[in-house]
Design an enzyme around this catalytic site. Sequence first.
Site, PDB file in Angstrom:
ATOM      1  N   THR A   1       0.826  -1.213   0.000  1.00  0.00           N
ATOM      2  CA  THR A   1       0.000   0.000   0.000  1.00  0.00           C
ATOM      3  C   THR A   1       0.858   1.261   0.000  1.00  0.00           C
ATOM      4  O   THR A   1       0.575   2.224  -0.715  1.00  0.00           O
ATOM      5  CB  THR A   1      -0.936   0.010   1.222  1.00  0.00           C
ATOM      6  OG1 THR A   1      -0.163  -0.230   2.403  1.00  0.00           O
ATOM      7  CG2 THR A   1      -2.011  -1.052   1.106  1.00  0.00           C
TER       8      THR A   1
ATOM      9  N   PHE B   1      -7.688   5.231   4.927  1.00  0.00           N
ATOM     10  CA  PHE B   1      -7.261   4.230   5.907  1.00  0.00           C
ATOM     11  C   PHE B   1      -8.451   3.673   6.676  1.00  0.00           C
ATOM     12  O   PHE B   1      -8.309   3.191   7.790  1.00  0.00           O
ATOM     13  CB  PHE B   1      -6.259   4.836   6.892  1.00  0.00           C
ATOM     14  CG  PHE B   1      -4.963   5.252   6.251  1.00  0.00           C
ATOM     15  CD1 PHE B   1      -3.949   4.332   6.049  1.00  0.00           C
ATOM     16  CD2 PHE B   1      -4.763   6.561   5.837  1.00  0.00           C
ATOM     17  CE1 PHE B   1      -2.746   4.698   5.458  1.00  0.00           C
ATOM     18  CE2 PHE B   1      -3.562   6.945   5.242  1.00  0.00           C
ATOM     19  CZ  PHE B   1      -2.556   6.010   5.055  1.00  0.00           C
TER      20      PHE B   1
ATOM     21  N   CYS C   1      -7.210   1.860  10.173  1.00  0.00           N
ATOM     22  CA  CYS C   1      -5.903   1.206  10.064  1.00  0.00           C
ATOM     23  C   CYS C   1      -4.962   1.682  11.168  1.00  0.00           C
ATOM     24  O   CYS C   1      -4.693   2.877  11.293  1.00  0.00           O
ATOM     25  CB  CYS C   1      -5.295   1.507   8.695  1.00  0.00           C
ATOM     26  SG  CYS C   1      -3.619   0.872   8.500  1.00  0.00           S
TER      27      CYS C   1
END
Length: 227
Positions: A40, A168, A175
Amino acid sequence: MLIESNYKEIEEDHGRKKSGMSFEEVIEECKLFYLAGQETTASLLIWAMVLLCMHPSWQTLAREEVFQVFGNHKPEFDDLNHLKLVSKILHETLRLYSSIPVLTRATYKETKLGEISIPPGILVSLPILMVHQDHEYWGDDAEEFNPDRFSHGLSKASSNNEVSFFPFSWGPRICIGQNFALMEAKLTLAMILQNFTFELSADYVHAPTVGITIQPQYGAHLILHNI
Protein backbone atom coordinates in the site's frame (compact mmCIF):
# COMPACT_ATOMS: atom_id res chain seq x y z
CA MET A 1 8.26 -11.34 16.88
CA LEU A 2 4.98 -12.87 15.76
CA ILE A 3 6.38 -16.40 15.83
CA GLU A 4 8.04 -15.87 19.22
CA SER A 5 4.85 -14.44 20.71
CA ASN A 6 2.78 -17.27 19.29
CA TYR A 7 5.22 -19.91 20.59
CA LYS A 8 5.21 -18.31 24.04
CA GLU A 9 1.40 -18.36 24.17
CA ILE A 10 1.29 -22.04 23.17
CA GLU A 11 3.96 -22.86 25.77
CA GLU A 12 2.15 -21.02 28.55
CA ASP A 13 -1.06 -22.80 27.62
CA HIS A 14 0.77 -26.17 27.72
CA GLY A 15 0.13 -26.83 24.05
CA ARG A 16 -3.63 -27.00 24.21
CA LYS A 17 -5.25 -27.54 20.86
CA LYS A 18 -6.94 -24.12 20.56
CA SER A 19 -4.09 -22.01 21.95
CA GLY A 20 -2.02 -19.80 19.68
CA MET A 21 -2.19 -19.62 15.91
CA SER A 22 -1.77 -22.46 13.47
CA PHE A 23 1.11 -22.57 10.98
CA GLU A 24 -1.31 -21.53 8.21
CA GLU A 25 -2.59 -18.58 10.27
CA VAL A 26 0.97 -17.36 10.85
CA ILE A 27 1.58 -17.47 7.08
CA GLU A 28 -1.62 -15.50 6.43
CA GLU A 29 -0.59 -12.86 8.99
CA CYS A 30 2.79 -12.51 7.26
CA LYS A 31 1.02 -12.01 3.92
CA LEU A 32 -1.04 -9.27 5.57
CA PHE A 33 2.13 -7.59 6.88
CA TYR A 34 3.44 -7.47 3.33
CA LEU A 35 0.21 -6.21 1.77
CA ALA A 36 -0.65 -3.64 4.44
CA GLY A 37 2.88 -2.67 5.36
CA GLN A 38 4.61 -2.53 2.00
CA GLU A 39 2.35 -2.83 -1.01
CA THR A 40 0.00 0.00 0.00
CA THR A 41 2.81 2.43 0.85
CA ALA A 42 4.61 1.55 -2.39
CA SER A 43 1.40 2.30 -4.30
CA LEU A 44 1.08 5.69 -2.57
CA LEU A 45 4.68 6.60 -3.40
CA ILE A 46 4.54 5.66 -7.06
CA TRP A 47 1.32 7.59 -7.68
CA ALA A 48 2.71 10.60 -5.80
CA MET A 49 5.75 10.56 -8.09
CA VAL A 50 3.59 10.16 -11.20
CA LEU A 51 1.42 13.11 -10.14
CA LEU A 52 4.48 15.25 -9.39
CA CYS A 53 5.75 14.43 -12.89
CA MET A 54 2.42 15.51 -14.35
CA HIS A 55 2.47 18.69 -12.25
CA PRO A 56 6.13 19.80 -12.19
CA SER A 57 5.34 23.09 -10.43
CA TRP A 58 4.21 21.08 -7.38
CA GLN A 59 7.36 18.98 -7.61
CA THR A 60 9.45 22.16 -7.51
CA LEU A 61 7.54 23.52 -4.52
CA ALA A 62 7.85 20.22 -2.66
CA ARG A 63 11.60 20.08 -3.30
CA GLU A 64 12.02 23.66 -2.09
CA GLU A 65 10.20 22.76 1.14
CA VAL A 66 12.38 19.68 1.69
CA PHE A 67 15.59 21.68 1.24
CA GLN A 68 14.24 24.43 3.48
CA VAL A 69 13.57 21.94 6.28
CA PHE A 70 16.51 19.52 5.85
CA GLY A 71 19.00 21.17 3.52
CA ASN A 72 21.38 18.50 2.24
CA HIS A 73 21.26 16.58 5.52
CA LYS A 74 19.58 13.25 6.05
CA PRO A 75 15.93 13.84 7.05
CA GLU A 76 15.28 13.47 10.77
CA PHE A 77 12.10 11.98 12.19
CA ASP A 78 11.40 14.95 14.49
CA ASP A 79 11.36 17.39 11.56
CA LEU A 80 9.01 15.45 9.28
CA ASN A 81 6.01 17.33 10.70
CA HIS A 82 7.41 20.52 9.16
CA LEU A 83 6.77 19.12 5.67
CA LYS A 84 3.31 20.64 5.34
CA LEU A 85 3.24 20.82 1.56
CA VAL A 86 4.56 17.26 1.15
CA SER A 87 1.80 16.09 3.51
CA LYS A 88 -0.83 17.81 1.37
CA ILE A 89 0.58 16.15 -1.75
CA LEU A 90 0.40 12.71 -0.13
CA HIS A 91 -3.17 13.28 1.06
CA GLU A 92 -4.26 14.45 -2.39
CA THR A 93 -2.58 11.40 -3.91
CA LEU A 94 -4.53 9.18 -1.50
CA ARG A 95 -7.72 10.95 -2.51
CA LEU A 96 -7.19 10.39 -6.24
CA TYR A 97 -5.47 6.99 -6.05
CA SER A 98 -6.33 5.51 -2.70
CA SER A 99 -4.16 2.43 -2.17
CA ILE A 100 -7.24 0.32 -1.38
CA PRO A 101 -10.12 1.20 -3.75
CA VAL A 102 -12.93 -0.52 -1.80
CA LEU A 103 -13.50 -1.41 1.85
CA THR A 104 -15.69 -4.38 2.68
CA ARG A 105 -17.34 -5.01 6.04
CA ALA A 106 -19.63 -7.82 7.17
CA THR A 107 -22.56 -7.29 9.52
CA TYR A 108 -22.59 -9.68 12.48
CA LYS A 109 -25.95 -8.46 13.78
CA GLU A 110 -28.90 -6.55 12.37
CA THR A 111 -27.67 -3.05 11.59
CA LYS A 112 -29.58 0.10 10.69
CA LEU A 113 -28.03 2.56 8.23
CA GLY A 114 -30.33 5.53 7.91
CA GLU A 115 -33.67 4.04 6.89
CA ILE A 116 -32.13 0.77 5.68
CA SER A 117 -32.08 -2.32 7.91
CA ILE A 118 -29.30 -4.78 7.06
CA PRO A 119 -29.58 -8.36 8.38
CA PRO A 120 -26.55 -10.15 9.82
CA GLY A 121 -24.10 -11.87 7.47
CA ILE A 122 -24.31 -9.25 4.72
CA LEU A 123 -21.19 -7.82 3.01
CA VAL A 124 -21.24 -4.03 2.75
CA SER A 125 -18.85 -2.38 0.30
CA LEU A 126 -17.59 1.17 0.80
CA PRO A 127 -16.35 2.51 -2.56
CA ILE A 128 -13.48 4.75 -1.44
CA LEU A 129 -12.58 5.91 -4.95
CA MET A 130 -16.14 6.95 -5.78
CA VAL A 131 -16.52 8.95 -2.58
CA HIS A 132 -13.07 10.54 -2.93
CA GLN A 133 -13.93 11.86 -6.39
CA ASP A 134 -17.60 12.73 -5.83
CA HIS A 135 -18.29 16.25 -7.11
CA GLU A 136 -20.90 16.76 -4.40
CA TYR A 137 -18.19 16.52 -1.75
CA TRP A 138 -15.12 17.82 -3.58
CA GLY A 139 -16.47 20.36 -6.07
CA ASP A 140 -16.09 20.71 -9.82
CA ASP A 141 -12.35 19.99 -9.64
CA ALA A 142 -12.88 16.66 -7.85
CA GLU A 143 -10.92 14.76 -10.52
CA GLU A 144 -8.04 17.24 -10.60
CA PHE A 145 -4.80 17.24 -8.59
CA ASN A 146 -5.04 20.10 -6.11
CA PRO A 147 -3.15 19.55 -2.82
CA ASP A 148 -4.25 22.99 -1.60
CA ARG A 149 -7.69 21.56 -0.81
CA PHE A 150 -6.00 20.08 2.31
CA SER A 151 -4.51 23.41 3.44
CA HIS A 152 -6.93 23.65 6.37
CA GLY A 153 -6.69 20.03 7.48
CA LEU A 154 -8.44 16.80 6.58
CA SER A 155 -11.78 17.64 8.17
CA LYS A 156 -12.19 20.84 6.11
CA ALA A 157 -10.90 19.50 2.81
CA SER A 158 -14.32 18.60 1.40
CA SER A 159 -17.42 20.77 1.19
CA ASN A 160 -19.38 18.95 3.89
CA ASN A 161 -18.87 17.95 7.47
CA GLU A 162 -19.37 14.24 6.81
CA VAL A 163 -16.62 11.65 6.47
CA SER A 164 -15.65 11.87 2.80
CA PHE A 165 -11.90 11.13 3.04
CA PHE A 166 -11.08 7.71 4.47
CA PRO A 167 -8.12 6.08 2.68
CA PHE A 168 -7.26 4.23 5.91
CA SER A 169 -10.87 3.36 6.74
CA TRP A 170 -12.63 5.10 9.64
CA GLY A 171 -14.02 4.50 13.11
CA PRO A 172 -12.97 1.70 15.48
CA ARG A 173 -11.53 -0.37 12.58
CA ILE A 174 -9.33 2.42 11.21
CA CYS A 175 -5.90 1.21 10.06
CA ILE A 176 -3.57 1.11 13.05
CA GLY A 177 -0.60 1.62 10.72
CA GLN A 178 -1.73 4.86 9.07
CA ASN A 179 0.66 7.14 10.98
CA PHE A 180 3.59 4.83 10.29
CA ALA A 181 2.66 4.52 6.60
CA LEU A 182 2.42 8.30 6.14
CA MET A 183 5.68 8.84 8.03
CA GLU A 184 7.40 6.23 5.84
CA ALA A 185 6.00 7.75 2.65
CA LYS A 186 6.91 11.28 3.72
CA LEU A 187 10.48 10.26 4.60
CA THR A 188 10.99 8.36 1.35
CA LEU A 189 9.53 11.11 -0.84
CA ALA A 190 11.66 13.72 0.95
CA MET A 191 14.84 11.73 0.27
CA ILE A 192 13.88 11.27 -3.39
CA LEU A 193 13.19 15.00 -3.79
CA GLN A 194 16.54 15.80 -2.16
CA ASN A 195 18.48 13.72 -4.64
CA PHE A 196 16.54 13.65 -7.90
CA THR A 197 14.31 15.51 -10.27
CA PHE A 198 11.99 13.18 -12.16
CA GLU A 199 9.76 13.15 -15.21
CA LEU A 200 7.55 10.71 -17.08
CA SER A 201 9.11 8.68 -19.85
CA ALA A 202 7.64 9.03 -23.32
CA ASP A 203 6.70 5.35 -22.96
CA TYR A 204 4.45 6.00 -19.97
CA VAL A 205 0.77 5.19 -20.49
CA HIS A 206 -1.60 6.44 -17.82
CA ALA A 207 -3.80 3.43 -17.09
CA PRO A 208 -4.62 2.91 -13.40
CA THR A 209 -6.02 -0.55 -12.82
CA VAL A 210 -7.83 -1.83 -9.77
CA GLY A 211 -6.73 -5.02 -8.04
CA ILE A 212 -6.15 -5.41 -4.33
CA THR A 213 -4.36 -2.07 -4.65
CA ILE A 214 -4.44 0.47 -7.48
CA GLN A 215 -1.53 -0.13 -9.84
CA PRO A 216 -0.29 1.42 -13.11
CA GLN A 217 -1.37 -1.25 -15.59
CA TYR A 218 1.64 -0.84 -17.88
CA GLY A 219 4.12 0.19 -15.21
CA ALA A 220 5.29 3.63 -14.17
CA HIS A 221 8.18 4.56 -16.44
CA LEU A 222 9.96 7.48 -14.80
CA ILE A 223 13.25 9.18 -15.68
CA LEU A 224 15.27 10.34 -12.68
CA HIS A 225 18.04 12.94 -12.89
CA ASN A 226 20.65 13.40 -10.17
CA ILE A 227 20.61 16.82 -8.54
